[in-house]
Design a protein around this motif. Structure first.
Motif, PDB file in Angstrom:
ATOM      1  N   ALA A  79       0.841  -1.207   0.000  1.00 52.88           N
ATOM      2  CA  ALA A  79       0.000   0.000   0.000  1.00 52.88           C
ATOM      3  C   ALA A  79       0.867   1.245   0.000  1.00 52.88           C
ATOM      4  N   GLU A  80       0.504   2.183  -0.854  1.00 56.10           N
ATOM      5  CA  GLU A  80       1.248   3.442  -0.907  1.00 56.10           C
ATOM      6  C   GLU A  80       0.724   4.367   0.178  1.00 56.10           C
ATOM      7  N   PRO A  81       1.606   5.097   0.853  1.00 56.43           N
ATOM      8  CA  PRO A  81       1.145   6.031   1.881  1.00 56.43           C
ATOM      9  C   PRO A  81       0.375   7.187   1.248  1.00 56.43           C
ATOM     10  N   VAL A  82      -0.565   7.732   2.001  1.00 55.41           N
ATOM     11  CA  VAL A  82      -1.321   8.890   1.528  1.00 55.41           C
ATOM     12  C   VAL A  82      -0.391  10.097   1.553  1.00 55.41           C
ATOM     13  N   PRO A  83      -0.250  10.790   0.417  1.00 56.14           N
ATOM     14  CA  PRO A  83       0.653  11.952   0.394  1.00 56.14           C
ATOM     15  C   PRO A  83       0.172  13.038   1.348  1.00 56.14           C
ATOM     16  N   ALA A  84       1.112  13.731   1.943  1.00 56.74           N
ATOM     17  CA  ALA A  84       0.788  14.853   2.836  1.00 56.74           C
ATOM     18  C   ALA A  84       0.934  16.137   2.036  1.00 56.74           C
ATOM     19  N   TYR A  85      -0.189  16.686   1.597  1.00 58.42           N
ATOM     20  CA  TYR A  85      -0.163  17.915   0.821  1.00 58.42           C
ATOM     21  C   TYR A  85      -0.196  19.111   1.756  1.00 58.42           C
ATOM     22  N   GLN A  86       0.406  20.211   1.306  1.00 57.13           N
ATOM     23  CA  GLN A  86       0.375  21.445   2.078  1.00 57.13           C
ATOM     24  C   GLN A  86      -0.977  22.105   1.823  1.00 57.13           C
ATOM     25  N   PHE A  87      -1.768  22.286   2.883  1.00 57.30           N
ATOM     26  CA  PHE A  87      -3.112  22.841   2.752  1.00 57.30           C
ATOM     27  C   PHE A  87      -3.298  23.971   3.741  1.00 57.30           C
ATOM     28  N   ASP A  88      -3.777  25.113   3.259  1.00 58.67           N
ATOM     29  CA  ASP A  88      -4.047  26.277   4.097  1.00 58.67           C
ATOM     30  C   ASP A  88      -5.547  26.317   4.381  1.00 58.67           C
ATOM     31  N   ASP A  89      -5.937  26.040   5.630  1.00 62.46           N
ATOM     32  CA  ASP A  89      -7.355  26.021   6.006  1.00 62.46           C
ATOM     33  C   ASP A  89      -8.029  27.375   5.831  1.00 62.46           C
ATOM     34  N   THR A 113      -7.341  29.904   3.561  1.00 65.23           N
ATOM     35  CA  THR A 113      -7.610  30.259   2.165  1.00 65.23           C
ATOM     36  C   THR A 113      -8.174  29.094   1.359  1.00 65.23           C
ATOM     37  N   LYS A 114      -8.190  27.904   1.969  1.00 64.92           N
ATOM     38  CA  LYS A 114      -8.668  26.679   1.296  1.00 64.92           C
ATOM     39  C   LYS A 114      -7.844  26.380   0.048  1.00 64.92           C
ATOM     40  N   THR A 115      -6.529  26.635   0.157  1.00 62.71           N
ATOM     41  CA  THR A 115      -5.616  26.441  -0.956  1.00 62.71           C
ATOM     42  C   THR A 115      -4.670  25.280  -0.672  1.00 62.71           C
ATOM     43  N   MET A 116      -4.553  24.385  -1.633  1.00 68.43           N
ATOM     44  CA  MET A 116      -3.599  23.275  -1.551  1.00 68.43           C
ATOM     45  C   MET A 116      -2.422  23.612  -2.452  1.00 68.43           C
ATOM     46  N   THR A 117      -1.218  23.510  -1.916  1.00 66.93           N
ATOM     47  CA  THR A 117      -0.007  23.808  -2.669  1.00 66.93           C
ATOM     48  C   THR A 117       0.676  22.503  -3.044  1.00 66.93           C
ATOM     49  N   LEU A 118       1.002  22.364  -4.337  1.00 66.32           N
ATOM     50  CA  LEU A 118       1.662  21.154  -4.808  1.00 66.32           C
ATOM     51  C   LEU A 118       2.496  21.458  -6.030  1.00 66.32           C
ATOM     52  N   THR A 119       3.102  20.439  -6.592  1.00 59.75           N
ATOM     53  CA  THR A 119       3.934  20.595  -7.787  1.00 59.75           C
ATOM     54  C   THR A 119       3.356  19.723  -8.904  1.00 59.75           C
ATOM     55  N   LEU A 165      -6.034  25.332  -6.059  1.00 63.71           N
ATOM     56  CA  LEU A 165      -4.797  24.578  -6.166  1.00 63.71           C
ATOM     57  C   LEU A 165      -3.711  25.552  -6.592  1.00 63.71           C
ATOM     58  N   ASP A 166      -2.632  25.618  -5.827  1.00 64.55           N
ATOM     59  CA  ASP A 166      -1.471  26.428  -6.203  1.00 64.55           C
ATOM     60  C   ASP A 166      -0.416  25.448  -6.693  1.00 64.55           C
ATOM     61  N   GLU A 216       2.930  25.240  -8.436  1.00 67.71           N
ATOM     62  CA  GLU A 216       4.153  25.941  -8.828  1.00 67.71           C
ATOM     63  C   GLU A 216       3.865  27.394  -9.220  1.00 67.71           C
ATOM     64  N   GLY A 217       3.077  28.087  -8.388  1.00 70.42           N
ATOM     65  CA  GLY A 217       2.811  29.504  -8.595  1.00 70.42           C
ATOM     66  C   GLY A 217       1.609  29.816  -9.468  1.00 70.42           C
ATOM     67  N   ARG A 218       1.011  28.802 -10.063  1.00 71.21           N
ATOM     68  CA  ARG A 218      -0.195  29.002 -10.872  1.00 71.21           C
ATOM     69  C   ARG A 218      -1.397  28.604 -10.027  1.00 71.21           C
ATOM     70  N   VAL A 219      -2.339  29.509  -9.839  1.00 68.72           N
ATOM     71  CA  VAL A 219      -3.495  29.233  -8.991  1.00 68.72           C
ATOM     72  C   VAL A 219      -4.680  28.814  -9.861  1.00 68.72           C
ATOM     73  N   PHE A 220      -5.211  27.646  -9.552  1.00 70.85           N
ATOM     74  CA  PHE A 220      -6.369  27.078 -10.240  1.00 70.85           C
ATOM     75  C   PHE A 220      -7.555  27.149  -9.290  1.00 70.85           C
ATOM     76  N   ALA A 221      -8.684  27.654  -9.757  1.00 70.69           N
ATOM     77  CA  ALA A 221      -9.887  27.775  -8.942  1.00 70.69           C
ATOM     78  C   ALA A 221     -10.876  26.665  -9.309  1.00 70.69           C
ATOM     79  N   MET A 222     -11.527  26.116  -8.273  1.00 69.99           N
ATOM     80  CA  MET A 222     -12.519  25.073  -8.496  1.00 69.99           C
ATOM     81  C   MET A 222     -13.690  25.642  -9.296  1.00 69.99           C
ATOM     82  N   GLN A 223     -14.172  24.841 -10.230  1.00 71.17           N
ATOM     83  CA  GLN A 223     -15.364  25.161 -11.010  1.00 71.17           C
ATOM     84  C   GLN A 223     -16.457  24.192 -10.558  1.00 71.17           C
ATOM     85  N   PRO A 224     -17.165  24.510  -9.451  1.00 70.65           N
ATOM     86  CA  PRO A 224     -18.043  23.523  -8.811  1.00 70.65           C
ATOM     87  C   PRO A 224     -19.155  22.972  -9.692  1.00 70.65           C
TER      88      PRO A 224
END
Length: 137
Positions: free
Chosen positions: A6-16, A18-24, A54-55, A57-65
């Motif tokens: 089993a692969e471990p669940v990745p630990a993403y950087q999340f700002d509660d 701003t509700k922004t997740m930072t990843l690469t 989603l941030d 690598e410096g590009r911010v993507f907004a959810m389109q619900p």
């Protein structure tokens, strides 16, 4: 007993706040649709609500619900959405969550406008400094 495969669940950087997740981009995988290829993020094992932003690598993507698609059997809607976003100058990233893709968009034109605004502010500040230097002489 621990499942060694089993692969471990990745630990993403999340700002509660701003509700922004930072990843690469290395956190993403590629999905091929009839409309082309698009990056996707698997959040099936993440035990929080999906992020609003989603941030990547410096590009911010907004959810389109209002734009969600089945992971399998998504039909023509997903490729059409991706193509229309690209035609409008927006980049798309998908987030896989509970058998559905959530669509996130990045408006490259808005970023260009922000950069232009920053450059104009820098130019104004430089002009002010030049005027102050000239009046000091």
């Amino acid at each position: 007993m621990v499942d060694a495969t089993a692969e471990p669940v990745p630990a993403y950087q999340f700002d509660d706040e701003t509700k922004t997740m930072t990843l690469t981009f290395s956190d993403l995988y590629l999905v091929s649709t009839d409309g082309g290829d698009v990056f996707a993020l698997n959040l099936n094992e993440w035990d929080h609500p999906p992020p609003f932003y989603l941030d990547i690598e410096g590009r911010v993507f907004a959810m389109q619900p209002s734009n969600t698609y089945l992971v399998t059997g998504y039909g023509a809607g997903l490729p059409e959405f991706i193509q229309s976003e690209e035609a409008e100058g927006r980049l798309t990233v998908l987030v896989e969550r509970e058998g559905r893709y959530l669509a996130y968009s990045h408006d490259t034109a808005a970023v260009d406008e922000d950069e232009d605004d920053d450059a104009a502010e820098d130019d104004d500040a430089a002009e002010d400094e030049t005027a102050e230097d000239a009046s000091a002489d």
